[in-house]
Design a protein around this motif. Structure first.
Motif, PDB file in Angstrom:
ATOM      1  N   ASP A  77      12.493 -12.995  12.072  1.00 19.78           N
ATOM      2  CA  ASP A  77      12.003 -13.539  13.344  1.00 19.78           C
ATOM      3  C   ASP A  77      13.060 -13.433  14.434  1.00 19.78           C
ATOM      4  O   ASP A  77      12.740 -13.187  15.600  1.00 19.78           O
ATOM      5  CB  ASP A  77      11.575 -14.995  13.165  1.00 19.78           C
ATOM      6  N   ARG A  78      14.300 -13.615  14.068  1.00 21.48           N
ATOM      7  CA  ARG A  78      15.389 -13.480  15.035  1.00 21.48           C
ATOM      8  C   ARG A  78      15.484 -12.057  15.556  1.00 21.48           C
ATOM      9  O   ARG A  78      15.692 -11.812  16.741  1.00 21.48           O
ATOM     10  CB  ARG A  78      16.701 -13.904  14.384  1.00 21.48           C
ATOM     11  N   ALA A  86      12.527 -11.204  17.850  1.00 21.06           N
ATOM     12  CA  ALA A  86      12.599 -11.879  19.146  1.00 21.06           C
ATOM     13  C   ALA A  86      13.723 -11.367  20.037  1.00 21.06           C
ATOM     14  O   ALA A  86      13.796 -11.748  21.211  1.00 21.06           O
ATOM     15  CB  ALA A  86      12.775 -13.384  18.932  1.00 21.06           C
ATOM     16  N   ARG A  93       6.076  -7.338  16.261  1.00 21.32           N
ATOM     17  CA  ARG A  93       5.762  -8.377  17.243  1.00 21.32           C
ATOM     18  C   ARG A  93       4.457  -8.026  17.930  1.00 21.32           C
ATOM     19  O   ARG A  93       4.318  -6.936  18.497  1.00 21.32           O
ATOM     20  CB  ARG A  93       6.904  -8.489  18.254  1.00 21.32           C
ATOM     21  N   ASP A  94       3.506  -8.937  17.889  1.00 21.05           N
ATOM     22  CA  ASP A  94       2.222  -8.701  18.550  1.00 21.05           C
ATOM     23  C   ASP A  94       2.450  -8.581  20.055  1.00 21.05           C
ATOM     24  O   ASP A  94       3.026  -9.485  20.673  1.00 21.05           O
ATOM     25  CB  ASP A  94       1.262  -9.858  18.266  1.00 21.05           C
ATOM     26  N   THR A 106       0.504 -11.683  22.084  1.00 23.69           N
ATOM     27  CA  THR A 106       0.911 -13.072  21.870  1.00 23.69           C
ATOM     28  C   THR A 106       2.415 -13.238  21.708  1.00 23.69           C
ATOM     29  O   THR A 106       2.936 -14.349  21.859  1.00 23.69           O
ATOM     30  CB  THR A 106       0.220 -13.631  20.623  1.00 23.69           C
ATOM     31  N   GLY A 107       3.121 -12.150  21.359  1.00 22.01           N
ATOM     32  CA  GLY A 107       4.550 -12.249  21.099  1.00 22.01           C
ATOM     33  C   GLY A 107       4.876 -12.814  19.738  1.00 22.01           C
ATOM     34  O   GLY A 107       6.048 -12.921  19.361  1.00 22.01           O
ATOM     35  N   SER A 108       3.869 -13.166  18.965  1.00 23.01           N
ATOM     36  CA  SER A 108       4.085 -13.745  17.646  1.00 23.01           C
ATOM     37  C   SER A 108       4.263 -12.644  16.608  1.00 23.01           C
ATOM     38  O   SER A 108       3.991 -11.469  16.857  1.00 23.01           O
ATOM     39  CB  SER A 108       2.907 -14.643  17.260  1.00 23.01           C
ATOM     40  N   ARG A 109       4.684 -13.044  15.415  1.00 20.34           N
ATOM     41  CA  ARG A 109       4.914 -12.078  14.346  1.00 20.34           C
ATOM     42  C   ARG A 109       3.595 -11.643  13.732  1.00 20.34           C
ATOM     43  O   ARG A 109       2.721 -12.462  13.446  1.00 20.34           O
ATOM     44  CB  ARG A 109       5.811 -12.697  13.275  1.00 20.34           C
ATOM     45  N   ALA A 110       3.471 -10.346  13.525  1.00 21.09           N
ATOM     46  CA  ALA A 110       2.318  -9.785  12.821  1.00 21.09           C
ATOM     47  C   ALA A 110       2.832  -9.032  11.605  1.00 21.09           C
ATOM     48  O   ALA A 110       3.985  -8.588  11.572  1.00 21.09           O
ATOM     49  CB  ALA A 110       1.529  -8.849  13.746  1.00 21.09           C
TER      50      ALA A 110
END
Length: 515
Positions: A122-123, A126, A164-165, A168-172
């Protein structure tokens, strides 16, 4: 053009599907490197070889081997214009990798893998410098990297591939069926192609004879080594992997089983290994090999199985080889077992000794004692087998007495070697924490912030009387600048420099002379 001479293994006629980049340990554009050798990126070369056999035009840019700076590395990648750039992310070189990624042209898609990507996905996702990132591959990458090169849209079918989506910026992440998952995450290592050495700019290579080589030459054990030691001929050496995975859980190690629960431990069949040894000999004239995996001398039954087949193929009459080993496993071998290893060509064993303090060895979960280490090394060097011992200074909780116990332990091991035909070489490092390791969790639980623990910088030992040229093939020492034990960092580094200098002097002593 310079970039074409530095990119290894590619077909310069056709468009480049992927360029795999090994980031430098530091930015050599700011301060040139002194050492001219680094261990080859075998994992990256395995991925490149698999992709090449799948029909893709790929290359490797080893910025560490070539001593490149960040800006020059990015410039070479952009000039080569690959569809994909691939990076192996390691904690000490993550900043170098991120700075290179930041400078890549926007039309170059980025894929990453490696220990750091696995420990902190995740780091990485991002990080704004990773804006080109389209696939973060967790674990062994051969099959999934080739699938990504074939069709990026397939990433949704690939297990343990993250991105990264964009909305949404979230993890996929991709999802695979249970039937295909195992084959993608843990491919049959006996079915993988042998590494194409065209991807490795420094492997095979011609090393300078070591103290172990000189002692072997003095004993007359191997004629071609004797000639090499006297400068009449050189010999060619190559690195090789005999297994994947590790069943141990040493607190500081990125290969610890608790940090890699997805990794299935697998050992190559001895016939498969011998096939690669013979191929490297026929193609490059290689007669010396270094097994760099954790398990080649780490499981007693595996040792016995491999040595029987090695003997059947008369390996010891044709080659010599080094390997990593486990002290607790070697302690269970008989003198006959050691004779068999010598007869099959074993030259040197690399051992994680780590400390001379029983308390610290327990804290590291090493499952060894100093008495066991001394017993094993005495038996190895008595059989003419060299030892390369690794030690860590400044481990969390280490006291001055623990540090002095390690220094005394090293001197005892040197003294043992001085009275036997085998040699011991000591490599000493300052402790640095790696994300995903057991000790990392202990430190973060104790209140250390990841930003503190990730602030790696190289250690300058020149004012203590040591320099990089003394370190031979070792990685440079890195530090996060934190005192984790009782001993101040300046004292840790002074001790490290003294031991490094003493080992350097021993390396240049005449065979048989006490240092």
């Amino acid at each position: 053009m310079r970039q074409l001479t530095l990119i290894s293994g590619t077909d310069d006629v056709h468009a480049l599907d992927a360029l795999f980049i090994n980031a430098p340990l530091r930015d050599y554009g700011l301060r040139p490197r002194i050492n001219d050798y680094t261990l080859p990126v075998l994992g990256m070369a395995y991925i490149a070889t698999y992709a090449q056999q799948a029909g893709f035009n790929v290359g490797v840019l080893d910025a560490e081997a070539h001593g490149l700076g960040v800006q020059e590395t990015a410039k070479i990648v952009n000039a080569a214009r690959p569809r994909w750039a691939g990076m192996n992310l390691l904690a000490p070189t993550y900043e170098m990798s991120a700075r290179i990624a930041e400078q890549l042209a926007p039309d170059i898609a980025l894929m990453v893998g490696g220990h750091h990507a696995k420990a902190m996905p995740d780091r990485v996702l991002a990080d704004p410098r990773m804006r080109n990132l389209r696939a973060l591959v967790l674990g062994e990458g051969e099959v999934r990297v080739a699938a990504l090169l074939e069709d990026e849209s397939r990433r949704r079918e690939l297990p343990n591939v993250l991105w990264r989506d964009p909305l949404t910026g979230s993890r996929a992440g991709g999802i695979a069926s249970s039937r295909t998952r195992a084959a993608m995450l843990a491919p049959d290592i006996n079915a993988l192609p042998y590494v194409n050495r065209a991807f490795l700019p420094q492997d095979p290579y011609q090393p300078a004879p070591t103290a172990t080589d000189r002692r072997l030459a003095a004993s007359g054990r191997t004629a071609w080594l004797q000639n090499a030691a006297h400068g009449k001929i050189g010999y060619i050496e190559a690195n090789i992997v005999g297994s994947r995975g590790c069943p141990y859980d040493c607190g500081f190690c990125g290969a610890a089983w608790s940090a890699n629960p997805d990794i299935k431990i697998r050992v190559r069949r001895p016939e498969n290994i011998i096939g690669e040894l013979d191929q490297l000999h026929e193609k490059y004239g290689v007669t010396a090999f270094r097994f760099v995996d954790d398990l080649f001398l780490g499981v007693r039954d595996v040792i016995k199985e491999h040595m029987k087949v090695f003997a059947d193929h008369r390996i010891g009459e044709r080659y010599v080889w080094d390997a990593t080993g486990r002290i607790n496993i070697l302690d269970r071998l008989t003198d006959h077992d050691l004779d068999v290893l010598v007869g099959n060509g074993l030259r040197e064993v690399a051992l994680g000794i780590e400390s001379g303090s029983h308390r610290m060895l327990k804290a590291m979960d090493k499952r060894i004692t100093t008495e066991m280490t001394e017993r094993v090394i005495r038996r190895l060097v008595a059989h003419g087998i060299g030892v390369k011992g690794y030690f860590i200074l400044g481990y969390p909780g280490e006291t001055r007495e623990d540090l002095q116990a390690t220094v005394r332990h090293i001197h005892r091991l040197w003294d043992i070697a001085d009275h036997h035909p085998g040699e011991i070489r000591v490599s000493v490092f300052e402790f640095r924490p790696y994300p995903g390791t057991p000790v990392w969790k202990s430190l973060t639980d104790a209140g250390y912030r990841p930003e503190q623990l990730l602030a790696y910088s190289d250690v300058d030992l020149s004012h203590n009387g040591a320099d990089e040229s003394m370190r031979q093939r070792d990685e440079f020492n890195f530090s996060v600048g934190i005192q984790f034990g009782e001993v101040p960092l300046e004292d840790i580094r002074a001790t490290l420099a003294t031991l490094t200098r003493q080992q350097h002097e021993r390396n240049h002593a005449e065979p048989g002379a006490a240092a």
